[in-house]
Design an enzyme around this catalytic site. Structure first.
Site, PDB file in Angstrom:
ATOM      1  N   GLU A  25       0.009 -14.324 -23.599  1.00 11.96           N
ATOM      2  CA  GLU A  25       0.117 -15.781 -23.765  1.00 11.96           C
ATOM      3  C   GLU A  25      -0.464 -16.191 -25.116  1.00 11.96           C
ATOM      4  O   GLU A  25      -1.330 -15.491 -25.674  1.00 11.96           O
ATOM      5  CB  GLU A  25      -0.664 -16.470 -22.623  1.00 11.96           C
ATOM      6  CG  GLU A  25      -0.624 -17.986 -22.682  1.00 11.96           C
ATOM      7  CD  GLU A  25      -1.097 -18.667 -21.396  1.00 11.96           C
ATOM      8  OE1 GLU A  25      -1.656 -17.973 -20.525  1.00 11.96           O
ATOM      9  OE2 GLU A  25      -0.892 -19.879 -21.270  1.00 11.96           O
ATOM     10  N   ASN A 172       5.964 -22.504 -14.861  1.00 15.45           N
ATOM     11  CA  ASN A 172       4.776 -21.711 -14.531  1.00 15.45           C
ATOM     12  C   ASN A 172       3.799 -22.589 -13.772  1.00 15.45           C
ATOM     13  O   ASN A 172       3.511 -23.712 -14.190  1.00 15.45           O
ATOM     14  CB  ASN A 172       4.100 -21.222 -15.823  1.00 15.45           C
ATOM     15  CG  ASN A 172       2.725 -20.628 -15.547  1.00 15.45           C
ATOM     16  OD1 ASN A 172       2.623 -19.528 -14.994  1.00 15.45           O
ATOM     17  ND2 ASN A 172       1.668 -21.344 -15.921  1.00 15.45           N
ATOM     18  N   GLU A 173       3.288 -22.078 -12.681  1.00 14.23           N
ATOM     19  CA  GLU A 173       2.312 -22.828 -11.878  1.00 14.23           C
ATOM     20  C   GLU A 173       2.725 -24.300 -11.785  1.00 14.23           C
ATOM     21  O   GLU A 173       1.955 -25.206 -12.124  1.00 14.23           O
ATOM     22  CB  GLU A 173       0.889 -22.650 -12.443  1.00 14.23           C
ATOM     23  CG  GLU A 173       0.445 -21.198 -12.390  1.00 14.23           C
ATOM     24  CD  GLU A 173      -1.036 -20.951 -12.630  1.00 14.23           C
ATOM     25  OE1 GLU A 173      -1.748 -21.855 -13.096  1.00 14.23           O
ATOM     26  OE2 GLU A 173      -1.482 -19.822 -12.335  1.00 14.23           O
ATOM     27  N   TYR A 239      -6.021 -14.434  -8.902  1.00 13.40           N
ATOM     28  CA  TYR A 239      -7.075 -13.863  -9.748  1.00 13.40           C
ATOM     29  C   TYR A 239      -8.280 -13.486  -8.889  1.00 13.40           C
ATOM     30  O   TYR A 239      -8.614 -14.189  -7.925  1.00 13.40           O
ATOM     31  CB  TYR A 239      -7.520 -14.876 -10.806  1.00 13.40           C
ATOM     32  CG  TYR A 239      -6.520 -15.022 -11.936  1.00 13.40           C
ATOM     33  CD1 TYR A 239      -6.507 -14.116 -12.988  1.00 13.40           C
ATOM     34  CD2 TYR A 239      -5.578 -16.046 -11.938  1.00 13.40           C
ATOM     35  CE1 TYR A 239      -5.584 -14.231 -14.029  1.00 13.40           C
ATOM     36  CE2 TYR A 239      -4.648 -16.165 -12.973  1.00 13.40           C
ATOM     37  CZ  TYR A 239      -4.664 -15.259 -14.012  1.00 13.40           C
ATOM     38  OH  TYR A 239      -3.754 -15.368 -15.040  1.00 13.40           O
ATOM     39  N   GLU A 296       0.808 -12.926 -12.487  1.00 11.54           N
ATOM     40  CA  GLU A 296      -0.543 -13.106 -13.043  1.00 11.54           C
ATOM     41  C   GLU A 296      -1.531 -12.591 -12.015  1.00 11.54           C
ATOM     42  O   GLU A 296      -1.570 -13.091 -10.878  1.00 11.54           O
ATOM     43  CB  GLU A 296      -0.840 -14.575 -13.360  1.00 11.54           C
ATOM     44  CG  GLU A 296      -0.074 -15.079 -14.558  1.00 11.54           C
ATOM     45  CD  GLU A 296      -0.497 -16.473 -15.012  1.00 11.54           C
ATOM     46  OE1 GLU A 296      -1.671 -16.833 -14.819  1.00 11.54           O
ATOM     47  OE2 GLU A 296       0.378 -17.187 -15.533  1.00 11.54           O
ATOM     48  N   GLN A 345      -4.677 -10.513 -19.092  1.00 13.56           N
ATOM     49  CA  GLN A 345      -3.550 -10.457 -20.003  1.00 13.56           C
ATOM     50  C   GLN A 345      -3.686  -9.211 -20.871  1.00 13.56           C
ATOM     51  O   GLN A 345      -4.770  -8.657 -20.969  1.00 13.56           O
ATOM     52  CB  GLN A 345      -3.501 -11.704 -20.861  1.00 13.56           C
ATOM     53  CG  GLN A 345      -3.319 -12.982 -20.038  1.00 13.56           C
ATOM     54  CD  GLN A 345      -3.010 -14.222 -20.880  1.00 13.56           C
ATOM     55  OE1 GLN A 345      -2.832 -14.162 -22.090  1.00 13.56           O
ATOM     56  NE2 GLN A 345      -2.973 -15.373 -20.227  1.00 13.56           N
TER      57      GLN A 345
HETATM   58  O1  AHR Z   1      -3.924 -16.429 -17.559  1.00 13.15           O
HETATM   59  C1  AHR Z   1      -4.553 -17.630 -17.859  1.00 13.15           C
HETATM   60  C2  AHR Z   1      -3.952 -18.826 -17.141  1.00 13.15           C
HETATM   61  O2  AHR Z   1      -4.138 -18.704 -15.775  1.00 13.15           O
HETATM   62  C3  AHR Z   1      -2.462 -19.014 -17.289  1.00 13.15           C
HETATM   63  O3  AHR Z   1      -2.114 -19.677 -18.456  1.00 13.15           O
HETATM   64  C4  AHR Z   1      -2.120 -19.851 -16.099  1.00 13.15           C
HETATM   65  O4  AHR Z   1      -0.803 -19.643 -15.653  1.00 13.15           O
HETATM   66  C5  AHR Z   1      -3.166 -19.444 -15.077  1.00 13.15           C
HETATM   67  O5  AHR Z   1      -3.740 -20.538 -14.467  1.00 13.15           O
END
Ligand code: AHR
Length: 492
Positions: A25, A172-173, A239, A296, A345
């Protein structure tokens, strides 16, 4: 002591190599500095892209790379990132530190990166703040083989032939930073936008819907119900945060034993998420046509002291290696539905495989896991059952051993085994059904859970040969040290 039974006589579905994908990103030093340094840089580069980073990525056979975001994707206007660099329109990267983005890394540069790495591009379109026309014109610019005003522009920008683009994300999201939408509204927008993304000249788009955040099962249910037939995949984000995302997330290197086990326990939650989202998908798509992709995932800690908190730079220790190995074992075992995953990432942001500082580059313990696990790419999944005890601390008990297994076209069987315990070696007995003892080789990644590779000491954590195993007919017994990941390879 653990018992592992491997059903080598029944290969199952293919483990898509795209499970070993990555995400890049416009955030912190992922793109600028980490990947792209410009042609005038003193750092060795080809067309502005770092040679050392490309070589490292080729070594682990990165299959697919997502770009330009993340949150950034929903404020990215692709036309600002083409043409002569000095004329490119600048923008404010409002999600990540409010920096002025000069758009010197755009569509052509990203596709050049994919060419050099040898991976497939996965482009994420802007649904949040972009128009239908803008998204459809991007696809035309990229893939239309004939002459049109847009393809003439592409040719003037140095690219005669269209690219082949398969993976295309629509937003995205979208439940959050990508527009704060309700799933019903997103579904209608998805249906509308995807209508204008055409398959030109033999190119076939694989359309990816913005999926749920973690346990948002209503999102999956609604989007599958309303748009299932129009999409090829839905993208889950999850995450691993040891602490509280909105308060203290936890430190990348300074953690207690309890935090170590909590982190792994939270990483293991991925399995439950996949199972539950899959159950919902099964209701609308029993034939498993639609893929669940996890575009992600990874650890997310507090920013390093002294670093810009908006840049999400974090160190990467053996704990991260174990998170990666546990997660990849889960993806492998669920690969009938999970057909792509992209760790967040690739360079210098969150759970990176590579860190850079000026000219210097280090490969993280997570990189070593991608190296060990590349044997599973496109191999046939083999079912494995594990009997193991629980280890950990109060409130964070987890299985000591995690396994996945596959068999590739060359007839090699690969087993990846994780020992999560911080202090106990496990004597793992692997019974492999349908296998005659042959040559067995093994490699290991192990160290103290806090160990990491720094710019001053880049080779602290590395893969070594592993020989603490005995082989007899149908059975391998291995002494797996604490905090380690072992790959056993044998002909089958
Ligand atoms: O990876 C960092 C961020 O986490 C991304 O931009 C977003 O999609 C997520 O919330």
């Amino acid at each position: 002591m653990s018992r592992i039974i491997v059903h080598a006589e029944h290969p199952l579905n293919k483990i898509s190599k795209n499970i070993y994908g990555h995400f890049s990103e416009h955030l912190g030093h992922c793109i600028y500095g980490g990947i792209y340094v410009g042609e005038e840089s003193e750092i060795a580069n080809v067309n502005g892209i770092r040679t050392d980073v490309v070589e490292a990525l080729r070594h682990i056979r990165v299959p697919v790379l997502r770009w330009p975001g993340g949150c950034f994707a929903d404020e990215y206007h692709w036309k600002d990132g083409i043409g002569p660099k000095r004329k490119r329109k600048k923008m404010v990267n409002s999600n990540w530190g409010g920096l002025v983005e000069d758009n010197s890394f755009g569509t052509h540069e990203f596709l050049e990166l994919c060419r050099q790495v040898g991976c497939e591009p996965y482009i994420n379109g802007n649904l949040g703040s972009g128009t239908v026309r803008e998204m459809s014109e991007w696809v035309e610019y990229l893939t239309f083989p004939g002459r049109s005003p847009l393809t003439r522009l592409r040719m003037r920008n140095g690219r005669e032939q269209p690219w082949k683009i398969k993976f295309f994300g629509i937003g995205n999201e979208s439940w959050g930073g990508g527009g704060n939408m309700r799933p019903e509204y997103y579904s209608d927008l998805f249906r509308r936008y995807q209508t204008y993304l055409k398959d030109f000249g033999g190119n076939k788009l694989f359309k990816i819907a913005s999926g749920p955040n973690e346990e948002d099962y209503r999102w999956t249910d609604t989007v599958m119900k309303l748009t299932g037939p129009y999409m090829d995949a839905i993208a889950l984000h999850y995450y691993t945060v040891p602490g509280d995302f909105n308060n203290v997330k936890g430190s990348a290197l300074d953690f207690t034993e309890a935090e170590y086990y909590t982190t792994l326990k939270k990483a293991l939650k991925m399995e439950r998420l996949i199972e539950k989202h899959t159950q919902i998908m099964d209701r609308y798509d029993p034939s498993h046509r639609v893929a669940l992709i996890v575009d992600e995932w990874g650890t997310w800690y507090d920013a390093e002291l002294g670093a810009n908190p908006q840049f999400l730079f974090q160190q990467n220790s053996m704990r991260d290696a174990l998170v990666a190995a546990l997660t990849l074992n889960i993806f492998n075992r669920h690969s009938d539905r999970v057909r792509m995953a992209n760790i967040a990432q690739m360079v210098n942001v969150l759970q990176s495989v590579i860190l850079t500082e000026g000219k210097k580059m280090v490969l993280t313990p997570t990189y070593c896991i991608y190296d060990l696990f590349q044997a599973h790419q496109d191999a046939a999944l083999i079912d494995s059952d594990v009997q193991t005890k629980e280890v950990g601390t109060q409130g964070a008990m987890i299985p000591q051993i995690s396994v996945s297994a596959s068999r590739n076209e060359a007839g090699e069987l690969n087993l990846t085994i994780v020992n999560t315990s911080l202090d106990e070696t496990d004597l793992a007995e692997c019974r492999i059904l349908g296998w005659e003892a042959g040559r067995v080789t093994a490699s290991i990644l192990t160290d103290d859970s806090h160990a990491y590779n720094s710019f001053a000491s880049p080779d602290t954590v590395k893969i070594r040969a592993f020989d603490r195993l005995t082989v007899k007919k149908g059975e391998i017994t291995a002494e797996i040290p604490p905090c380690s990941v072992v790959r056993i390879k044998t002909a089958c």
